[in-house]
Each structure stands twice: as structure tokens, then as C-alpha cells.
Motif scaffolding. Structure first.
Motif, short mmCIF file in Angstrom:
data_model
loop_
_atom_site.label_atom_id
_atom_site.label_comp_id
_atom_site.label_asym_id
_atom_site.label_seq_id
_atom_site.Cartn_x
_atom_site.Cartn_y
_atom_site.Cartn_z
N UNK A 198 8.16 -40.09 -4.73
CA UNK A 198 8.10 -39.60 -3.36
C UNK A 198 9.50 -39.46 -2.76
N UNK A 199 10.43 -40.31 -3.16
CA UNK A 199 11.81 -40.17 -2.69
C UNK A 199 12.41 -38.86 -3.16
N UNK A 200 12.10 -38.48 -4.40
CA UNK A 200 12.58 -37.19 -4.91
C UNK A 200 11.98 -36.04 -4.11
N UNK A 201 10.69 -36.15 -3.78
CA UNK A 201 10.04 -35.06 -3.04
C UNK A 201 10.58 -34.93 -1.62
N UNK A 202 11.03 -36.04 -1.04
CA UNK A 202 11.65 -35.94 0.29
C UNK A 202 13.00 -35.23 0.21
N UNK A 203 13.64 -35.30 -0.95
CA UNK A 203 14.91 -34.59 -1.14
C UNK A 203 14.71 -33.11 -1.47
N UNK A 204 13.61 -32.82 -2.21
CA UNK A 204 13.35 -31.43 -2.63
C UNK A 204 11.84 -31.24 -2.79
N UNK A 205 11.21 -30.56 -1.83
CA UNK A 205 9.76 -30.36 -1.85
C UNK A 205 9.29 -29.53 -3.03
N UNK A 206 10.17 -28.67 -3.56
CA UNK A 206 9.77 -27.79 -4.66
C UNK A 206 9.44 -28.57 -5.93
N UNK A 207 9.90 -29.82 -6.02
CA UNK A 207 9.61 -30.64 -7.20
C UNK A 207 8.15 -31.09 -7.22
N UNK A 208 7.44 -30.93 -6.11
CA UNK A 208 6.04 -31.37 -6.04
C UNK A 208 5.17 -30.64 -7.05
#
Length: 465
Positions: free
Chosen positions: A256-266
């Protein structure tokens, strides 16, 4: 001023410094001695002296004068003592885990008899790193790739207290030694690669993910390419590890920390969750459903079009499954406004899969409470679009095959033609080649022809591109 008195004072001072150094080195030597701790009756005096020496070394770190006059000039000896104590074969001890215990009965746990001594050394090492007098240029020479690799191996310890010390020490090293950060991240990556591809369990996975969570929080936006690669190759693939449920809380936080940095990774994470979905593991399946719901709250509605069918098929399977907790957790999706929005947007696809199952289970489910929830869900679906709801019911009655996603005939024909071209090329270049039967035999799939297929395919792709 009396010159003779001055010389005498210097000699006395030098003598005191020399004796203090000798006493310090004796403590270091005593702390480096190895004893048999399994037999409590052996070397009792030596063990006691060693423990006292370790405690006295810790006390020296509280005095900045001792740090500057004894520890810093003898930092080599200090690091040798630390490595001698902590870099060892980890003891084989048994620890009970009630969360994964079949009986749930707490059993007597074994402890490492040498732990009080090792703990003192860990405490000395931690205080040494945190000491402001120990500069980066003094410390970084000891933190080599070999040191970090051996240090990370210790995270497999059964002792939770030891893993906690290791986590704190590694975190402090990472914070203090900026020139060594990339090297430390690389070593952690290699440890996780081993867990993903070679092993199924690593006791320190949760502690390492805790450290990574702090590191990820400090990543700059937009993310660098190496960080995106780390997310795709490690964070996502850690979901397929058999013992993933033991460190899932920390893994979810990193995701979730990664997704807060870049939503496209979802989107990549959604594909990974569906790809590595657990089977015959209700605990892990429930955890996956929890993460899936959190990811769906972040991903944009217009980005998940290609994933709607496999996504809802998985949710429908969970609802219609035999495990009550999994079905109940899957039902929680429909309490989420984000999910209901996606359900409405893609109702032409989702209703034919969802409605027949919900209607059937609302009438025949064996568990009364869940059956009531299914009846309520049926009402919600009808309120969303009654016409689509009725149509989905009629479709299911007419043709159950409509619920099966049909394969792409054009793509299948194209792939068959490509295989035919490859077989023809291999016949002309390799004597004795026999085209594999369909379905392919295992002996054919692992033969030497695989490399030739790869080369020809790459060549054709290059020409076509």
C-alpha cells in the motif's frame, strides 16, 4: 614550573592509559571466548567472567571519554569481537506458534542457553552504532557486502528478541551509512529472492519488511525504475510464498505504501493477486481478499476493464465456496461503495456471473446468517438494475455455458500457426526432430528443442517488429 614534575606526570598518565588499554583488551578477549552452554556445570567461572566483561564493555559506551580513548582506537578489536559472537550457527530450538498450531495449546518453548551473552553483544553493537562519536567514515569500512550478507542470514533465528535486535541494528546502519544504502537494499533483495524461488520459510521476513516499509516511505516521487522493478519482482511475488500469511501484515503495508507513491502500480498488484491466488489455504485466501478490497479502493475505474472478468469470477468462487469464513469475507466487498461503483460500471459483464450464484445460494445456502446476507445482496443487485438482474437470471436458465468465458478463437488460431512455422523450421534444421503431440508431453517440453524454439521465436519477432 618543575620540568621533572611535568615529565613524571606524563609518565604516570601514559602508564594509566596503557593499563586502561590493557584492561580494555582483556575484556575484549574475555568476550570472544567460546564455551559450551548446553552443559551448565562446565566452565562456570569462565562464563561468569565473560558475561561481566560484556556488561563492562556496554558501560564504557556511556562514557564519551572511554569511547574516544579506548573504543575508537580499538574499533578493529571491537568489530572482531562482535562478529565472533553473532556470526554463528543458529541454534535449533523449537518455538510454538498458536496462530498456526493445530491444537492451540501452548507448549513449553526451548531457549538458547547462550542468549544472555549474545544479547549483551547485540546491545553493545546497537549502542556503538548510535553513538555520535562513531563517525560514518570509521564504521563504513566494516559494513562490507560479506558482512551484510552474513548479518541477514541471522534473521532466520527462531528467537524473536534476536530478530528484533537485528532489525534495529540494520535500520540504524541504513540510516547512518548513506554510502552503504544501495548495497544494503541489494542484499535484502537477494534474501527475498531466495525465499521466493528456493525456500518456503524465512523467520525474519516480517522484520525485513518492517525495515523496507520505512525505506519505501522515504522514496521520492516519481519512483525510480529500480524501485518499480523491486515492487514487481519482490513485493508482488512474495504473495506466492507458501508461508506468506506469517508476514502478510508487513507485506500489505509495503504494497500500500508503493500504491500511495504510484497509483498505476495497482494494476500490476491486482494481476499478481489473481495469479498467485491460494488454493486449499483458507487463512491465506481471506488475507488475499482483504488486500484485494484495499487495492480496488485505489485503482481507477477505467483501468481495470481487462481484469473485471477474472476479478469477479474469483469473488464469485469465494462466495460459492465451501469455506464459511472465505465466503463471509468475500461478501464484505458489497459493503464497500468503491466496489459497488465498479459493479455498476461493468454490470453487463458482472451480473451474468454474479446474479445466478447469489440467487441460488440465497435459497439453498446451508448457513442461516450467511443466507440472510445473500438475500440482502440479491435485493441490492436488483435495486442497482432490475432489468439487468432479470436478464441475467434468464440467461442462466437458457444457457449455462454463457457463464464460461469463451477463448479467443482468432488468437488461438494465430498461436497454432506460429507453432506450425516453428515445427517446420526445426524439421529443416534439426535431423531427427519429431513435432510434439498436443497436449505436449513433459519429455518434449524439457528437451533441448526448447532453446531452438526460443531462438527462432525471437528471430521472427525481431523481423516482424
Amino acid at each position: 614550573m618543575n620540568p621533572k614534575g611535568s615529565k613524571r606526570e606524563k609518565r604516570v598518565k601514559g602508564s594509566k592509559n596503557k593499563s586502561a588499554k590493557e584492561a580494555f583488551l582483556k575484556k575484549i578477549d574475555a568476550a570472544m571466548k567460546v564455551y559450551d552452554y548446553v552443559d551448565e556445570t562446565k566452565d562456570v567461572k569462565g562464563k561468569s567472567e565473560r558475561l561481566n566483561a560484556i556488561n563492562e564493555l556496554q558501560n564504557l559506551l556511556q562514557d564519551q571519554k572511554s569511547v574516544s580513548q579506548l573504543i575508537i582506537p580499538n574499533l578493529d578489536s571491537c568489530m572482531q569481537m562482535i562478529e565472533k559472537n553473532i556470526f554463528r550457527c543458529l541454534p535449533n530450538i523449537k518455538k510454538s506458534n498458536l496462530a498456526f498450531s493445530e491444537t492451540g495449546i501452548d507448549q513449553e518453548e526451548e531457549t538458547d542457553p547462550a542468549w544472555p551473552h549474545v544479547q549483551g553483544v547485540y546491545e553493545f553493537f546497537l549502542q556503538l552504532i548510535m553513538n555520535d562519536s562513531i563517525e560514518v567514515k570509521l564504521l563504513k569500512g566494516y559494513v562490507t557486502p560479506e558482512f551484510v550478507s552474513r548479518f541477514l542470514e541471522l534473521f532466520d533465528s527462531e528467537e524473536a528478541v534476536e530478530r528484533d535486535y537485528l532489525k534495529n541494528i540494520l535500520h540504524k546502519l541504513y540510516a547512518k551509512l548513506v554510502p552503504r544504502r544501495k548495497m544494503i537494499r541489494k542484499a535484502i533483495n537477494e534474501t527475498f529472492y531466495q525465499l521466493i524461488h528456493e525456500g518456503h520459510k524465512f523467520n525474519g521476513a516480517s522484520e525485513l519488511l518492517d525495515i523496507l516499509a520505512s525505506i519505501i516511505s522515504g522514496f521520492a516521487v516519481p519512483l525510480r525504475e529500480e524501485h518499480v522493478i523491486f515492487f514487481n519482482n519482490i513485493i508482488i511475488r512474495l504473495h506466492k510464498v507458501q508461508t506468506c500469511s506469517e508476514f502478510f501484515e508487513q507485506l500489505l503495508r509495503c504494497s500500500m505504501l508503493f500504491l500511495t507513491k504510484d497509483k498505476s502500480l495497482a494494476i500490476s498488484l491486482l494481476k499478481g493477486l489473481l495469479k498467485y491466488w491460494p488454493f486449499a489455504n483458507c487463512v491465506k485466501e481471506t488475507l488475499f481478499l482483504t488486500e484485494l478490497q484495499e487495492v480496488l479502493e485505489i485503482v481507477d475505474d477505467d483501468k481495470i476493464g481487462d481484469l473485471v472478468i477474472p476479478l469477479f469470477r474469483r469473488i464469485v468462487k469465494c462466495i460459492g465456496g465451501t469455506h464459511l469464513q472465505v465466503a463471509d469475507r468475500a461478501m464484505c466487498f458489497f459493503e464497500n461503495d468503491y466496489f459497488l461503483t465498479k459493479l455498476r460500471i461493468y454490470k453487463d459483464v458482472t451480473f451474468p456471473m454474479l446474479v445466478p450464484v447469489i440467487v441460488e445460494l440465497s435459497e439453498n445456502h446451508w448457513h442461516k446468517i450467511l443466507q440472510e446476507s445473500l438475500v440482502a445482496l440479491k435485493v441490492i443487485l436488483k435495486e442497482i438494475d432490475s432489468a439487468a438482474f432479470d436478464e441475467a437470471q434468464q440467461i442462466s436458465k437458457k444457457d449455462h455455458r454463457r457463464f464460461i468465458v469463451k477463448p479467443n478463437v482468432e488468437k488461438r488460431t494465430e498461436l497454432d500457426a506460429k507453432w506450425e512455422r516453428l515445427n517446420t523450421t526445426l524439421k529443416s534444421t534439426s535431423a531427427g526432430f519429431t513435432p510434439p503431440d498436443v497436449p505436449f508431453k513433459t519429455s518434449e517440453l524439457i528437451s533441448n528443442y526448447n532453446g531452438l524454439y526460443r531462438k527462432i521465436y525471437d528471430k521472427e519477432k525481431f523481423i516482424n517488429d
